[in-house]
Design a protein around this motif. Structure first.
Motif, PDB file in Angstrom:
ATOM      1  N   GLY A   1       0.717  -1.083  -0.009  1.00  0.00           N
ATOM      2  CA  GLY A   1      -0.229  -0.167  -0.113  1.00  0.00           C
ATOM      3  C   GLY A   1       0.647   1.135   0.275  1.00  0.00           C
ATOM      4  O   GLY A   1       2.159   1.394  -0.325  1.00  0.00           O
TER       5      GLY A   1
ATOM      6  N   ASP B   1       1.785   9.817   0.740  1.00  0.00           N
ATOM      7  CA  ASP B   1       0.407   9.027  -0.472  1.00  0.00           C
ATOM      8  C   ASP B   1       1.406   8.931  -1.391  1.00  0.00           C
ATOM      9  O   ASP B   1       1.028   8.436  -2.479  1.00  0.00           O
ATOM     10  CB  ASP B   1      -0.524   9.524  -0.011  1.00  0.00           C
TER      11      ASP B   1
ATOM     12  N   LEU C   1       4.830   4.140  -2.603  1.00  0.00           N
ATOM     13  CA  LEU C   1       4.523   3.019  -2.415  1.00  0.00           C
ATOM     14  C   LEU C   1       5.504   1.757  -1.512  1.00  0.00           C
ATOM     15  O   LEU C   1       6.494   2.174  -1.591  1.00  0.00           O
ATOM     16  CB  LEU C   1       4.009   2.072  -3.438  1.00  0.00           C
TER      17      LEU C   1
ATOM     18  N   ASP D   1       1.370   2.630 -11.118  1.00  0.00           N
ATOM     19  CA  ASP D   1       0.206   2.351 -10.906  1.00  0.00           C
ATOM     20  C   ASP D   1      -0.042   1.632 -10.156  1.00  0.00           C
ATOM     21  O   ASP D   1      -1.384   0.474 -10.502  1.00  0.00           O
ATOM     22  CB  ASP D   1      -0.729   2.112 -12.727  1.00  0.00           C
TER      23      ASP D   1
ATOM     24  N   LYS E   1      -0.742  -1.598  -7.561  1.00  0.00           N
ATOM     25  CA  LYS E   1      -1.483  -1.916  -6.505  1.00  0.00           C
ATOM     26  C   LYS E   1      -0.677  -2.520  -5.327  1.00  0.00           C
ATOM     27  O   LYS E   1      -0.534  -3.432  -5.979  1.00  0.00           O
ATOM     28  CB  LYS E   1      -3.048  -1.802  -7.196  1.00  0.00           C
ATOM     29  N   ALA E   2      -1.760  -2.247  -3.680  1.00  0.00           N
ATOM     30  CA  ALA E   2      -1.668  -3.715  -2.779  1.00  0.00           C
ATOM     31  C   ALA E   2      -2.019  -4.826  -3.765  1.00  0.00           C
ATOM     32  O   ALA E   2      -3.239  -4.857  -4.530  1.00  0.00           O
ATOM     33  CB  ALA E   2      -2.075  -3.422  -1.629  1.00  0.00           C
TER      34      ALA E   2
ATOM     35  N   ASP F   1       0.316  -5.910  -5.548  1.00  0.00           N
ATOM     36  CA  ASP F   1       1.022  -6.580  -6.994  1.00  0.00           C
ATOM     37  C   ASP F   1       2.378  -7.225  -6.486  1.00  0.00           C
ATOM     38  O   ASP F   1       3.146  -6.279  -5.647  1.00  0.00           O
ATOM     39  CB  ASP F   1       1.078  -5.795  -7.630  1.00  0.00           C
TER      40      ASP F   1
END
Ligand code: SAM
Ligand code: SF4
Length: 433
Positions: free
Chosen positions: A371, A377, A380, A396, A398-399, A401
């Motif tokens: 995340g 923010d 990651l 791009d 996301k949590a 991956d």
């Protein structure tokens, strides 16, 4: 382990019609799951209980309960002497919780503190919110009786769940999109369900979904078998990370601790594991200031740390626990000496971690994205399979991956990298694409 137990408790209560509220003021029942491993863990609970008791001013019918090891150890103190709680339930009596809560609602004290030789909660589906990581308790209790440790007294004898029930739980987690499972036990290496040992269990869990990482903790050095090491090496999705508590670098202290290995045996084991699993990393637990520990003993511990070069160390000041053998040895290392030794252990580990992390600069690692980074923010955060945190700029991804990243910078605690490419694992074959 307590987090996993809490999920079991919530699973049991949910079956009985209870639901979870995040706001203590809205609760009819507040349960604190507790740890007795060190004195300060227990002191924190007394503090928390004091705060929670004030909720009774607005809600006199509120049931307050203590679960876990403190319930086992301090039942009389909590109920009779301090009159702080309505309910005390030890780790093997959670099935009776609904009945014991009803008893407490009826105005009597709900007490369940018997230890069991068989209870594993095999059939209970733990309550888990959606997420990436899950804990599964695969065995309970401990038969090792290290002389400093209260666990065998508060959690009872060793017993294991069936392989099939654990695998079923991993399958359910895979279907729900979980990406990492940690198999838990005080000494997972003595897992045995009547026909399968821990290596069998680990292999079976790894085969469920190759895109899922499997971790485990804790391994006792005496029981870490060659079969287990070869199993870790054979399965790419079993993380190359072993938590192997050493406790002390001095053979004299290890003997007094009843750890049942020598430091030479321990270091040989580390060498062997490094040969069988290239790139494997280790973390450990160390206790500073065990009874009679001299400065020379302490130096031996620092020496082992330099030799092994752990990726992480959980470091504790010795805390005397009633009932244990070490309790009768006295607590003769003064607190300021324990603090000083602990500080030296912490500082040395920071240098070692810094050096290990510096050596990773320029290297490529595969991380599981968890995340946003905690601090911003715009970044990651993910982890390597050796459990290191890596921060990369937002993309791009996301949590959940997996990504190949290149490490550019490092502190003792964190790696900073850049995204190279996404990695996907074939669920069944462990091939990457
Ligand atoms: N079963 C695991 C093992 O054998 O390593 C660890 C279980 S214990 C919950 C976690 C750690 O707490 C231990 O490895 C030990 O370092 C520490 N610990 C246990 N009893 C302690 C005590 N009385 N004082 C300080 N640390 C303690
Ligand atoms: Fe405690 Fe030793 Fe058992 Fe670990 S192996 S839980 S330290 S008695």
């Amino acid at each position: 382990m307590n987090l996993a137990d809490t999920e079991i408790v919530l699973g049991i209560l949910q079956n009985y019609g209870y639901s979870v509220t995040k706001e203590p003021e809205h609760a009819d029942v507040v349960l604190l799951n507790t740890c007795s491993i060190r004195e300060n863990a227990e002191q924190r609970i007394y503090g928390r209980l004091g705060n929670i008791k004030t909720l009774k001013n607005d809600n006199p019918n509120l049931v307050i309960g203590i679960l876990g090891c403190m319930a086992e150890r301090l039942r009389k103190d909590l109920i009779d002497k301090k009159k702080m709680v309505d309910l005390v339930v030890g780790p093997d009596e959670y099935r009776r919780l609904p009945e014991l809560i009803d008893t407490a609602i009826g105005g009597e004290k709900g007490i369940g503190v018997r230890l069991s030789r068989t209870e594993t909660y095999d059939d209970i589906i733990p309550y888990r919110e959606d997420g990436l990581m899950a804990w599964i308790s695969v065995m309970r209790g401990c038969d090792k009786f290290c002389t400093f440790c209260v666990v065998p007294f508060t959690r009872g004898r060793e017993r294991s769940r069936s392989l099939s029930s654990v695998v079923k739980e991993v399958e359910q987690l895979s279907q729900r999109g979980f990406k990492e499972v940690s198999l838990l036990g005080q000494n997972v290496n003595s897992y045995f369900d009547g026909s399968n040992d821990f290596a069998d269990l680990l292999a079976a869990c790894a085969e469920v979904d190759r895109s899922m990482r499997i971790r485990f903790t804790t391994s006792h050095p005496q029981d870490l078998s060659d079969k287990l090491l070869y199993t870790i090496a054979a399965h790419p999705n079993i993380c190359n990370y072993i938590h192997l508590p050493v406790q002390s670098g001095s053979n004299r202290i290890l003997k007094l601790m009843n750890r049942t290995y020598t430091i030479e045996y321990y270091l040989n084991l580390i060498d062997k594991a490094r040969k069988i699993i290239p790139g494997v990393s280790f973390s450990t637990d160390i206790i500073a200031g065990f009874p009679t520990e001299t400065y020379e003993d302490h130096l031996m511990t620092l020496e082992v740390m330099r030799e092994v070069k752990y990726d992480g160390v959980y470091m504790f000041k010795y805390s005397p626990r009633e009932k244990t053998k070490a309790y009768d040895m006295g607590d003769d290392v003064p607190d300021e000496i324990k603090t000083k030794r602990l500080q030296e252990i912490i500082e040395l580990q920071q240098q070692i971690s810094y050096q290990i992390n510096q050596d990773l600069i320029g290297k490529e690692e595969v991380i599981l994205i968890e995340g946003f980074s905690r601090k911003s923010d715009n970044f990651l955060s993910g982890r390597t399979d050796t459990n290191k945190v890596v921060i990369i700029p937002l993309s791009d991804l996301k949590a959940g991956d997996y990504a190949k990243v290149k490490i550019n910078r490092a502190t003792h605690a964190t790696l900073f990298g850049e995204f190279i490419e996404k990695v996907t694992y074939d669920k069944k074959s462990a091939l990457t694409t």
